[in-house]
Write a protein that holds these residues in place. Structure first.
Motif, mmCIF file in Angstrom:
data_model
loop_
_atom_site.group_PDB
_atom_site.id
_atom_site.type_symbol
_atom_site.label_atom_id
_atom_site.label_comp_id
_atom_site.label_asym_id
_atom_site.label_seq_id
_atom_site.Cartn_x
_atom_site.Cartn_y
_atom_site.Cartn_z
ATOM 1 N N SER A 70 0.861 -1.182 0.000
ATOM 2 C CA SER A 70 0.000 0.000 0.000
ATOM 3 C C SER A 70 0.894 1.227 0.000
ATOM 4 C CB SER A 70 -0.924 0.008 1.220
ATOM 5 O OG SER A 70 -0.189 0.166 2.417
ATOM 6 N N CYS A 71 0.443 2.268 -0.702
ATOM 7 C CA CYS A 71 1.240 3.481 -0.880
ATOM 8 C C CYS A 71 0.417 4.680 -0.417
ATOM 9 C CB CYS A 71 1.638 3.624 -2.341
ATOM 10 S SG CYS A 71 2.503 5.164 -2.755
ATOM 11 N N SER A 72 1.061 5.623 0.245
ATOM 12 C CA SER A 72 0.362 6.799 0.759
ATOM 13 C C SER A 72 0.044 7.822 -0.322
ATOM 14 C CB SER A 72 1.202 7.473 1.854
ATOM 15 O OG SER A 72 2.434 7.953 1.304
ATOM 16 N N GLY A 73 0.547 7.618 -1.530
ATOM 17 C CA GLY A 73 0.406 8.616 -2.584
ATOM 18 C C GLY A 73 -0.723 8.346 -3.553
ATOM 19 N N THR A 74 -0.609 8.961 -4.721
ATOM 20 C CA THR A 74 -1.607 8.891 -5.782
ATOM 21 C C THR A 74 -1.402 7.632 -6.622
ATOM 22 O OG1 THR A 74 -0.249 10.032 -7.416
ATOM 23 C CG2 THR A 74 -1.535 11.420 -5.907
ATOM 24 N N PRO A 75 -2.329 7.329 -7.524
ATOM 25 C CA PRO A 75 -2.117 6.191 -8.415
ATOM 26 C C PRO A 75 -0.827 6.299 -9.236
ATOM 27 C CG PRO A 75 -4.418 6.825 -8.444
ATOM 28 C CD PRO A 75 -3.710 7.870 -7.641
ATOM 29 N N VAL A 76 -0.520 7.505 -9.709
ATOM 30 C CA VAL A 76 0.721 7.687 -10.468
ATOM 31 C C VAL A 76 1.935 7.466 -9.573
ATOM 32 C CG1 VAL A 76 2.121 9.346 -11.763
ATOM 33 C CG2 VAL A 76 -0.345 9.199 -12.169
ATOM 34 N N ASP A 77 1.871 7.944 -8.334
ATOM 35 C CA ASP A 77 2.938 7.667 -7.377
ATOM 36 C C ASP A 77 3.156 6.160 -7.233
ATOM 37 O OD1 ASP A 77 3.479 10.351 -6.645
ATOM 38 O OD2 ASP A 77 1.896 10.330 -5.130
ATOM 39 N N CYS A 78 2.058 5.405 -7.196
ATOM 40 C CA CYS A 78 2.150 3.952 -7.024
ATOM 41 C C CYS A 78 2.957 3.321 -8.148
ATOM 42 C CB CYS A 78 0.754 3.346 -6.965
ATOM 43 S SG CYS A 78 -0.184 3.755 -5.475
ATOM 44 N N VAL A 79 2.697 3.745 -9.374
ATOM 45 C CA VAL A 79 3.429 3.195 -10.520
ATOM 46 C C VAL A 79 4.900 3.592 -10.448
ATOM 47 C CG1 VAL A 79 3.632 3.188 -13.036
ATOM 48 C CG2 VAL A 79 1.362 3.121 -11.961
ATOM 49 N N LYS A 80 5.153 4.849 -10.133
ATOM 50 C CA LYS A 80 6.545 5.306 -10.033
ATOM 51 C C LYS A 80 7.303 4.534 -8.949
ATOM 52 C CE LYS A 80 5.888 10.075 -11.680
ATOM 53 N NZ LYS A 80 6.901 10.045 -12.762
ATOM 54 N N MET A 81 6.667 4.352 -7.799
ATOM 55 C CA MET A 81 7.318 3.627 -6.713
ATOM 56 C C MET A 81 7.571 2.171 -7.106
ATOM 57 S SD MET A 81 7.905 5.673 -4.131
ATOM 58 C CE MET A 81 8.030 4.665 -2.671
ATOM 59 N N ALA A 82 6.604 1.573 -7.773
ATOM 60 C CA ALA A 82 6.757 0.183 -8.189
ATOM 61 C C ALA A 82 7.937 0.024 -9.137
ATOM 62 C CB ALA A 82 5.470 -0.303 -8.854
ATOM 63 N N VAL A 83 8.000 0.885 -10.143
ATOM 64 C CA VAL A 83 9.016 0.757 -11.187
ATOM 65 C C VAL A 83 10.410 1.097 -10.674
ATOM 66 C CG1 VAL A 83 9.795 1.668 -13.414
ATOM 67 C CG2 VAL A 83 7.367 1.140 -13.055
ATOM 68 N N HIS A 84 10.514 2.134 -9.840
ATOM 69 C CA HIS A 84 11.827 2.650 -9.478
ATOM 70 C C HIS A 84 12.337 2.214 -8.103
ATOM 71 C CE1 HIS A 84 11.920 5.139 -13.057
ATOM 72 N NE2 HIS A 84 10.710 5.566 -12.772
ATOM 73 N N GLU A 85 11.448 1.713 -7.243
ATOM 74 C CA GLU A 85 11.884 1.358 -5.892
ATOM 75 C C GLU A 85 11.624 -0.099 -5.513
ATOM 76 O OE1 GLU A 85 13.585 3.070 -3.608
ATOM 77 O OE2 GLU A 85 13.809 4.753 -4.999
ATOM 78 N N ILE A 86 10.574 -0.683 -6.050
ATOM 79 C CA ILE A 86 10.166 -2.003 -5.576
ATOM 80 C C ILE A 86 10.586 -3.116 -6.524
ATOM 81 C CG2 ILE A 86 8.191 -3.446 -4.949
ATOM 82 C CD1 ILE A 86 6.749 -0.860 -4.090
ATOM 83 N N LEU A 87 10.286 -2.970 -7.789
ATOM 84 C CA LEU A 87 10.539 -4.032 -8.756
ATOM 85 C C LEU A 87 12.015 -4.128 -9.123
ATOM 86 C CD1 LEU A 87 7.468 -3.433 -11.064
ATOM 87 C CD2 LEU A 87 7.886 -5.480 -9.712
ATOM 88 N N LYS A 88 12.456 -5.340 -9.328
ATOM 89 C CA LYS A 88 13.840 -5.578 -9.762
ATOM 90 C C LYS A 88 13.970 -5.456 -11.271
ATOM 91 C CE LYS A 88 15.061 -6.477 -5.554
ATOM 92 N NZ LYS A 88 15.835 -5.467 -4.785
ATOM 93 N N ARG A 89 12.860 -5.628 -11.978
ATOM 94 C CA ARG A 89 12.849 -5.452 -13.426
ATOM 95 C C ARG A 89 11.525 -4.842 -13.849
ATOM 96 N NH1 ARG A 89 9.930 -9.312 -16.410
ATOM 97 N NH2 ARG A 89 9.250 -11.174 -15.223
ATOM 98 N N LYS A 90 11.492 -4.281 -15.030
ATOM 99 C CA LYS A 90 10.282 -3.648 -15.538
ATOM 100 C C LYS A 90 9.208 -4.706 -15.773
ATOM 101 C CE LYS A 90 10.835 -0.189 -18.274
ATOM 102 N NZ LYS A 90 11.121 0.685 -19.455
ATOM 103 N N PRO A 91 7.981 -4.458 -15.340
ATOM 104 C CA PRO A 91 6.931 -5.453 -15.562
ATOM 105 C C PRO A 91 6.585 -5.591 -17.037
ATOM 106 C CG PRO A 91 6.002 -3.432 -14.657
ATOM 107 C CD PRO A 91 7.489 -3.283 -14.604
ATOM 108 N N ASP A 92 6.010 -6.725 -17.385
ATOM 109 C CA ASP A 92 5.587 -6.965 -18.760
ATOM 110 C C ASP A 92 4.257 -6.303 -19.066
ATOM 111 O OD1 ASP A 92 7.721 -8.953 -19.568
ATOM 112 O OD2 ASP A 92 6.890 -9.965 -17.811
ATOM 113 N N LEU A 93 3.523 -5.966 -18.008
ATOM 114 C CA LEU A 93 2.204 -5.364 -18.182
ATOM 115 C C LEU A 93 1.806 -4.655 -16.897
ATOM 116 C CD1 LEU A 93 -0.458 -5.229 -19.979
ATOM 117 C CD2 LEU A 93 -1.228 -7.205 -18.645
ATOM 118 N N CYS A 94 1.064 -3.564 -17.045
ATOM 119 C CA CYS A 94 0.439 -2.894 -15.903
ATOM 120 C C CYS A 94 -1.059 -2.851 -16.154
ATOM 121 C CB CYS A 94 0.982 -1.485 -15.712
ATOM 122 S SG CYS A 94 0.133 -0.536 -14.411
ATOM 123 N N VAL A 95 -1.844 -3.293 -15.167
ATOM 124 C CA VAL A 95 -3.295 -3.174 -15.255
ATOM 125 C C VAL A 95 -3.777 -2.336 -14.079
ATOM 126 C CG1 VAL A 95 -3.697 -5.282 -16.570
ATOM 127 C CG2 VAL A 95 -3.599 -5.397 -14.079
#
Length: 255
Positions: A70-95
């Protein structure tokens, strides 16, 4: 074959029934990671957090998913955090979604659901925003399961054009009543808005934004027509906002 890595997010919060349903579908397709707002963020558009701190917390709402945050920010923040802080590689898809309520026509501009998908697209990730015309928290999403899976698999198999994400809306109807899928354009429509002015017990005025959605488009190739006629609407959305058709006109000005 290696399972695709699928990032799931939304704007209704990580506990919303829509995202829990979407997660259940994506688990049938690939490896799922969830990064979603910790509270409702509807109509946030493409807002990002720059004047406050951001927090992410690992949660365990689904025992089958190892990485759920869970993220305290906006939906766009969630994607940014996922891509740049959480994931080890870029996902194949975002839904993103399934949103409780329509994001057809002009609503795509205001939508946090679609902005999350657009942000993924900006990052070079194929992305889909899913929305349902039923605003109810107790909506039965099962009638749309096969359609969500079909569209998701089509994107994974075929990819998307550069700079394009999909805006998918489902009519408020059951599976037997859905007529099929229509590839559409965004209808020309607007909100006729007003503010409901009230006074609190201390005598201070406050306002609620209200309005009426007005479809000005009579075309039968639009998302609004499709939804009204019980079709699933699929609109390819681009995030290059340049009005290319206007460049020649502006070049004729004496500037």
């Amino acid at each position: 074959m290696k399972k695709p890595l699928i990032l799931v997010t939304n704007d209704d919060s990580i506990v919303a029934p829509g995202i829990r349903f979407l997660i259940s579908v994506m688990k049938e397709i690939g490896e799922v990671i969830v990064v979603a707002p910790d509270s409702p963020q509807s109509a946030m558009g493409h807002a990002i957090t720059i004047n406050n701190t951001l927090h992410i917390d690992k949660v365990n709402l689904d025992n089958e998913i190892e990485h759920e945050y869970s993220c305290s920010g906006t939906p766009v923040d969630c994607v940014k955090m996922a891509v740049h802080e959480i994931l080890k590689r870029k996902p194949d898809l975002c839904v993103s979604g399934v949103n409780h309520g329509s994001n057809s026509s002009i609503n795509v501009i205001y939508s946090g659901t679609m902005s999350a998908a657009v942000e993924a697209g900006i990052e070079g990730i194929p992305a889909i925003g899913f929305s349902h015309l039923d605003y109810g928290w107790s909506t039965d999403f099962e009638p749309i399961r096969d359609y969500v899976k079909e569209i998701t698999m089509a994107v994974l198999q075929n990819g998307l054009p550069d700079g394009v994400v999909l805006n998918v809306n489902f009519p408020k109807t059951d599976e037997k009543s859905i007529q099929g899928i229509k590839i559409c354009r965004q209808a020309k429509a607007t909100w006729v808005e007003k503010f409901d002015k009230r006074t609190n017990p201390q005598g201070k005025e406050y306002f609620w934004l209200t309005g009426e959605f007005v479809n000005q488009d009579k075309g039968e190739d639009t998302d609004e027509w499709a939804l009204k006629n019980s079709y699933v609407s699929v609109v390819p959305v681009q995030f290059d906002l340049t009005a290319h058709h206007a460049i020649q006109k502006l070049n004729s000005w004496d500037l």
